[in-house]
Design an enzyme around this catalytic site. Structure first.
Site, PDB file in Angstrom:
ATOM      1  N   GLY A   1       0.671   5.930   0.724  1.00 20.13           N
ATOM      2  CA  GLY A   1      -0.070   7.075   1.214  1.00 20.13           C
ATOM      3  C   GLY A   1      -0.545   6.951   2.649  1.00 20.13           C
ATOM      4  O   GLY A   1      -1.491   7.631   3.036  1.00 20.13           O
ATOM      5  N   SER A   2       0.080   6.084   3.437  1.00 20.20           N
ATOM      6  CA  SER A   2      -0.298   5.833   4.833  1.00 20.20           C
ATOM      7  C   SER A   2      -1.703   5.267   4.985  1.00 20.20           C
ATOM      8  O   SER A   2      -2.282   5.303   6.071  1.00 20.20           O
ATOM      9  CB  SER A   2      -0.169   7.114   5.685  1.00 20.20           C
ATOM     10  OG  SER A   2       1.177   7.507   5.782  1.00 20.20           O
ATOM     11  N   ARG A   3      -2.270   4.721   3.885  1.00 18.74           N
ATOM     12  CA  ARG A   3      -3.603   4.122   3.970  1.00 18.74           C
ATOM     13  C   ARG A   3      -3.566   2.890   4.865  1.00 18.74           C
ATOM     14  O   ARG A   3      -2.783   1.965   4.639  1.00 18.74           O
ATOM     15  CB  ARG A   3      -4.115   3.748   2.581  1.00 18.74           C
ATOM     16  CG  ARG A   3      -4.504   4.943   1.719  1.00 18.74           C
ATOM     17  CD  ARG A   3      -4.860   4.489   0.316  1.00 18.74           C
ATOM     18  NE  ARG A   3      -5.417   5.556  -0.494  1.00 18.74           N
ATOM     19  CZ  ARG A   3      -4.696   6.452  -1.169  1.00 18.74           C
ATOM     20  NH1 ARG A   3      -3.369   6.405  -1.083  1.00 18.74           N
ATOM     21  NH2 ARG A   3      -5.276   7.385  -1.892  1.00 18.74           N
ATOM     22  N   GLY A   4      -4.418   2.864   5.852  1.00 20.59           N
ATOM     23  CA  GLY A   4      -4.503   1.719   6.741  1.00 20.59           C
ATOM     24  C   GLY A   4      -3.420   1.653   7.795  1.00 20.59           C
ATOM     25  O   GLY A   4      -3.337   0.664   8.531  1.00 20.59           O
TER      26      GLY A   4
ATOM     27  N   GLY B   1       0.829  -1.205   0.000  1.00 18.15           N
ATOM     28  CA  GLY B   1       0.000   0.000   0.000  1.00 18.15           C
ATOM     29  C   GLY B   1       0.853   1.241   0.000  1.00 18.15           C
ATOM     30  O   GLY B   1       2.087   1.169   0.043  1.00 18.15           O
TER      31      GLY B   1
ATOM     32  N   ARG C   1      10.421   5.229  -6.004  1.00 16.50           N
ATOM     33  CA  ARG C   1       9.866   6.340  -6.793  1.00 16.50           C
ATOM     34  C   ARG C   1      10.237   7.639  -6.099  1.00 16.50           C
ATOM     35  O   ARG C   1      10.768   7.637  -4.991  1.00 16.50           O
ATOM     36  CB  ARG C   1       8.343   6.238  -6.865  1.00 16.50           C
ATOM     37  CG  ARG C   1       7.707   6.151  -5.486  1.00 16.50           C
ATOM     38  CD  ARG C   1       6.219   6.348  -5.499  1.00 16.50           C
ATOM     39  NE  ARG C   1       5.595   6.009  -4.236  1.00 16.50           N
ATOM     40  CZ  ARG C   1       5.557   6.806  -3.154  1.00 16.50           C
ATOM     41  NH1 ARG C   1       6.146   7.998  -3.193  1.00 16.50           N
ATOM     42  NH2 ARG C   1       4.949   6.421  -2.042  1.00 16.50           N
TER      43      ARG C   1
END
Length: 415
Positions: free
Chosen positions: A157-160, A155, A280
């Protein structure tokens, strides 16, 4: 003579516009391949060619790029994010173009494999375990010791991602991750990690060169929502050397010797501990900060590498650049947001950007999606930059009317 084209696999609202603009300035024709081009508003605004297709299907992508080669001279293929970057590497190999090693990218994007490779190489990282269910999560958390961080093994974007300080919080977030609310890009697997406590830093590299080291400040726990990024970080020569040395160790351990990499750290009692390595560039506004601080346009230099041109990574000057993120403190409907033009007019302010417009539903997720904009400032000194930034942010204001019912919030929540 066929027009030189740059193929961009998918996009993003963060770095996507930067890559499109840089491609145009290099005289390239950017073409975006996307499963849903309509999700990227900037493509329509710039009149950029976009082709709808199954970007998860490598064979379909090969066929599409082969079709485009009948019209264009495909100078290079890349992506603005890491989720499609391994596929980019495979496309580049198929068409004999410069590109990343797909195996290295795939290993890096799997956070468990990444941790394993870093640990094998002796790179300092937090203690970690990989859990498949709630029982394993609780067992591993007890083994590591609370507080721990729970995060999806794959994952961005710090999602979860959440800090859990008690077993009740641990159970609650495990239920969230495994109960269907979190959207998984792969079979569910959860990393249970030691909470590495200390100041946050990040490094941007290109190939095997350290471009810059910045510092990051986050909002209140248990989430990790950015508040302010600054380049360069205020480090002693010894601290800078230690972070640089660990960064290069990460690149060697993960086989990331081509293209951009973003590395995140916490400075703990052990010194710099690696939190995450991303194959990236860090997302916007980090490339702008590096450009303002050193005069190095990382997006342009990455594209030059992609198309086989000579790049230039030498610093032209040394300033301090900082970005303050705009973060709402409640959920509801955005009535209005203003002050951008006044803030942008302050000398030293480089950019003011809003991600949202009036009447947008605001539903905080505890991750990157909570940000509603940012302000960037730069000057020759850290103190001056901070003063400019504060003056600009003070001119920006917004109003949010809370949702009238919980159901309204659920209906307007974005995935």
């Amino acid at each position: 003579m066929a027009r030189r084209a740059l193929i961009l696999l998918e996009g993003s609202r963060y770095n996507g516009p930067l890559y499109v603009q840089a491609a145009l300035q290099l005289g390239l024709h950017p073409i975006v391949l996307s499963a849903d081009p309509a999700q990227y508003d900037y493509l329509g605004a710039e009149g950029i060619e976009a082709i709808r297709g199954d970007t998860a299907d490598l064979d379909a992508l090969i066929r599409e790029c082969s079709r485009l080669r009948a019209t264009y001279d495909i100078a290079g293929i890349t992506s603005v994010g890491d989720s499609f970057y391994a596929r980019v590497g495979k496309l580049c190999r198929h068409f004999d173009l410069p590109g990343p090693n797909p195996t290295s990218i795939e290993q890096c994007c799997d956070k468990f494999k990444q941790r394993h490779l870093l640990a094998e190489a002796g790179v300092p990282i937090p203690a970690y375990r990989l859990a498949a269910d709630a029982t394993e999560v609780e067992s591993f958390a007890a083994e590591i010791g609370l507080p721990v961080i729970l995060k999806p093994a794959v994952g961005a974007g710090s999602r979860g991602v959440r800090l859990c300080r008690s077993f009740d919080e641990l159970a609650e977030h495990t239920t969230y991750l495994l109960g269907g609310e979190h959207i998984w890009q792969s079979p569910p697997s959860i990393l249970v990690e030691e909470f590495a406590q200390g100041p946050s830093y990040w490094a941007d590299t290109m190939g095997d060169q350290i471009i810059g080291i910045g510092t990051a400040d986050f909002g209140p726990l248990p989430h990790f929502v950015g508040r302010e990024w600054t380049v360069p970080a205020p480090l002693t020569d010894n601290e800078h050397r230690r972070i640089a040395d660990v960064s290069l160790s990460c690149l060697r351990a993960l086989g990331l010797d081509w293209g951009p990499t973003g590395i995140e750290f916490r400075w703990t009692k052990r010194g710099p501990v690696v939190i995450e390595v991303n194959p990236r560039l860090h997302g916007s506004p980090t490339p702008q900060l590096v450009h303002l601080a050193y005069g190095i346009d990382l997006v342009t230099e990455h594209i030059k590498l992609v198309i086989g041109d000579e790049w230039d990574l030498h610093r032209r000057y040394s300033h301090t650049a900082a970005a303050r993120f705009l973060v709402p403190d409640g959920d509801g409907t955005l009535d209005w947001i203003s002050g951008d033009s006044r803030a942008a007019a302050i000398p030293g302010v480089a950019e003011v950007k809003f991600y949202v417009e009036a009447k947008t539903p605001i539903v905080r997720k505890g991750d990157l999606r909570d940000l509603i904009g940012y302000v960037i400032a730069a000057s020759p000194s850290r103190a001056q930059t901070e003063a400019i930034l504060q003056r600009a942010v003070d001119l920006i204001d917004w109003s949010i009317t809370p949702f009238s019912t919980p159901g309204e919030q659920e209906r307007t929540a974005a995935p």
